[in-house]
Design a protein around this motif. Structure first.
Motif, PDB file in Angstrom:
ATOM      1  N   UNK A 103      18.304 -36.360 -19.089  1.00  0.00           N
ATOM      2  CA  UNK A 103      17.035 -36.266 -18.353  1.00  0.00           C
ATOM      3  C   UNK A 103      17.248 -36.525 -16.862  1.00  0.00           C
ATOM      4  N   UNK A 104      18.101 -37.493 -16.524  1.00  0.00           N
ATOM      5  CA  UNK A 104      18.377 -37.780 -15.118  1.00  0.00           C
ATOM      6  C   UNK A 104      19.065 -36.597 -14.441  1.00  0.00           C
ATOM      7  N   UNK A 105      20.049 -35.999 -15.093  1.00  0.00           N
ATOM      8  CA  UNK A 105      20.753 -34.853 -14.508  1.00  0.00           C
ATOM      9  C   UNK A 105      19.808 -33.668 -14.342  1.00  0.00           C
ATOM     10  N   UNK A 106      18.956 -33.430 -15.317  1.00  0.00           N
ATOM     11  CA  UNK A 106      17.983 -32.325 -15.193  1.00  0.00           C
ATOM     12  C   UNK A 106      17.000 -32.567 -14.056  1.00  0.00           C
ATOM     13  N   UNK A 107      16.570 -33.798 -13.884  1.00  0.00           N
ATOM     14  CA  UNK A 107      15.675 -34.127 -12.771  1.00  0.00           C
ATOM     15  C   UNK A 107      16.395 -33.960 -11.440  1.00  0.00           C
ATOM     16  N   UNK A 108      17.656 -34.361 -11.387  1.00  0.00           N
ATOM     17  CA  UNK A 108      18.454 -34.190 -10.164  1.00  0.00           C
ATOM     18  C   UNK A 108      18.608 -32.706  -9.845  1.00  0.00           C
ATOM     19  N   UNK A 109      18.783 -31.897 -10.870  1.00  0.00           N
ATOM     20  CA  UNK A 109      18.873 -30.449 -10.679  1.00  0.00           C
ATOM     21  C   UNK A 109      17.596 -29.911 -10.037  1.00  0.00           C
ATOM     22  N   UNK A 110      16.455 -30.389 -10.471  1.00  0.00           N
ATOM     23  CA  UNK A 110      15.177 -29.942  -9.909  1.00  0.00           C
ATOM     24  C   UNK A 110      15.042 -30.359  -8.445  1.00  0.00           C
ATOM     25  N   UNK A 111      15.505 -31.554  -8.118  1.00  0.00           N
ATOM     26  CA  UNK A 111      15.483 -32.008  -6.720  1.00  0.00           C
ATOM     27  C   UNK A 111      16.361 -31.096  -5.869  1.00  0.00           C
ATOM     28  N   UNK A 112      17.561 -30.795  -6.359  1.00  0.00           N
ATOM     29  CA  UNK A 112      18.477 -29.920  -5.617  1.00  0.00           C
ATOM     30  C   UNK A 112      17.877 -28.524  -5.442  1.00  0.00           C
ATOM     31  N   UNK A 113      17.252 -27.999  -6.481  1.00  0.00           N
ATOM     32  CA  UNK A 113      16.598 -26.683  -6.368  1.00  0.00           C
ATOM     33  C   UNK A 113      15.485 -26.717  -5.326  1.00  0.00           C
ATOM     34  N   UNK A 119      23.557 -24.245  -6.310  1.00  0.00           N
ATOM     35  CA  UNK A 119      24.527 -24.772  -7.264  1.00  0.00           C
ATOM     36  C   UNK A 119      24.544 -26.290  -7.168  1.00  0.00           C
ATOM     37  N   UNK A 120      25.110 -26.901  -8.201  1.00  0.00           N
ATOM     38  CA  UNK A 120      25.103 -28.350  -8.299  1.00  0.00           C
ATOM     39  C   UNK A 120      26.467 -28.818  -8.784  1.00  0.00           C
ATOM     40  N   UNK A 121      27.003 -29.826  -8.134  1.00  0.00           N
ATOM     41  CA  UNK A 121      28.281 -30.412  -8.534  1.00  0.00           C
ATOM     42  C   UNK A 121      28.050 -31.870  -8.893  1.00  0.00           C
ATOM     43  N   UNK A 122      28.959 -32.418  -9.676  1.00  0.00           N
ATOM     44  CA  UNK A 122      28.881 -33.821 -10.041  1.00  0.00           C
ATOM     45  C   UNK A 122      30.080 -34.530  -9.443  1.00  0.00           C
ATOM     46  N   UNK A 123      29.834 -35.523  -8.582  1.00  0.00           N
ATOM     47  CA  UNK A 123      30.902 -36.267  -7.947  1.00  0.00           C
ATOM     48  C   UNK A 123      31.285 -37.420  -8.870  1.00  0.00           C
ATOM     49  N   UNK A 124      32.578 -37.521  -9.172  1.00  0.00           N
ATOM     50  CA  UNK A 124      33.073 -38.630  -9.962  1.00  0.00           C
ATOM     51  C   UNK A 124      34.493 -38.943  -9.480  1.00  0.00           C
ATOM     52  N   UNK A 125      34.816 -40.219  -9.428  1.00  0.00           N
ATOM     53  CA  UNK A 125      36.144 -40.627  -8.995  1.00  0.00           C
ATOM     54  C   UNK A 125      37.193 -40.226 -10.023  1.00  0.00           C
TER      55      UNK A 125
END
Length: 129
Positions: A103-113, A119-125
Motif C-alpha cells: 500500500x505504501x509503494x502504491x501510494x508513493x507511485x501515485x505521488x510520483x505520477x 517511471x519509479x525506482x526504489x533506492x536501497x543500499x
C-alpha cells in the motif's frame, strides 16, 4: 485485517516523521544509510526541512502509525529525464506481511505520477540484505 490508511505528512507533522524514522533506525539499523544516534541529534529545523524536501507518507491502522515511505526524484540516465524514487520504506515488524508495504509503494507511485514522473525506482543500499 483492519483498514490501512495512507496519508502524506506536512511540515507541521515533522515529529510524526521523526518518531517513525527513529523507530525504523532502531529496528533495522543495517537497512538505512544513517544511524539512529546521528539522527537523534538533528534539531527541529532539520526535520522540518526533511519533510518539506520530499513527500513523506505514513501508513496507519486504527490511528496507529505503522509504516513510512518517502518519495524523491532521481535522474534516469537511459533517457535523460527525471523519475520518481522511493526510499526509506519501513513497516513495523508486527505488521509486516500484511500488505502495508504494498500500500505504501502504491501510494508513493501515485505521488510520483502527480509530480509528472513516468517511471519509479526504489533506492536501497547494496548492503541491505
Amino acid at each position: 485485517m483492519t483498514e490501512i490508511s495512507i496519508r502524506q505528512l506536512g511540515e507541521d507533522d515533522w515529529q510524526e516523521f521523526q518518531k517513525l524514522r527513529l523507530a525504523s533506525l532502531a529496528d533495522s539499523p543495517d537497512a538505512f544509510a544513517a544511524g539512529r544516534a546521528e539522527e537523534e541529534a538533528f534539531n527541529e529545523e532539520f526535520w522540518r526541512l526533511r519533510v518539506r524536501r520530499s513527500p513523506r507518507l505514513v501508513a496507519e491502522v486504527e490511528g496507529q502509525q505503522i509504516g513510512t515511505i518517502s518519495v524523491g526524484v532521481a535522474h534516469d540516465s537511459d533517457n535523460d529525464e527525471l523519475m520518481g524514487e522511493v526510499f526509506g520504506l519501513w513497516v513495523e515488524p508486527h505488521h509486516r506481511g500484511t500488505g502495508v508495504a504494498t500500500r505504501l509503494v502504491r501510494a508513493a507511485e501515485q505521488v510520483a505520477l502527480a509530480q509528472g514522473r513516468r517511471s519509479l525506482a526504489y533506492w536501497v543500499g547494496s548492503d541491505n540484505g
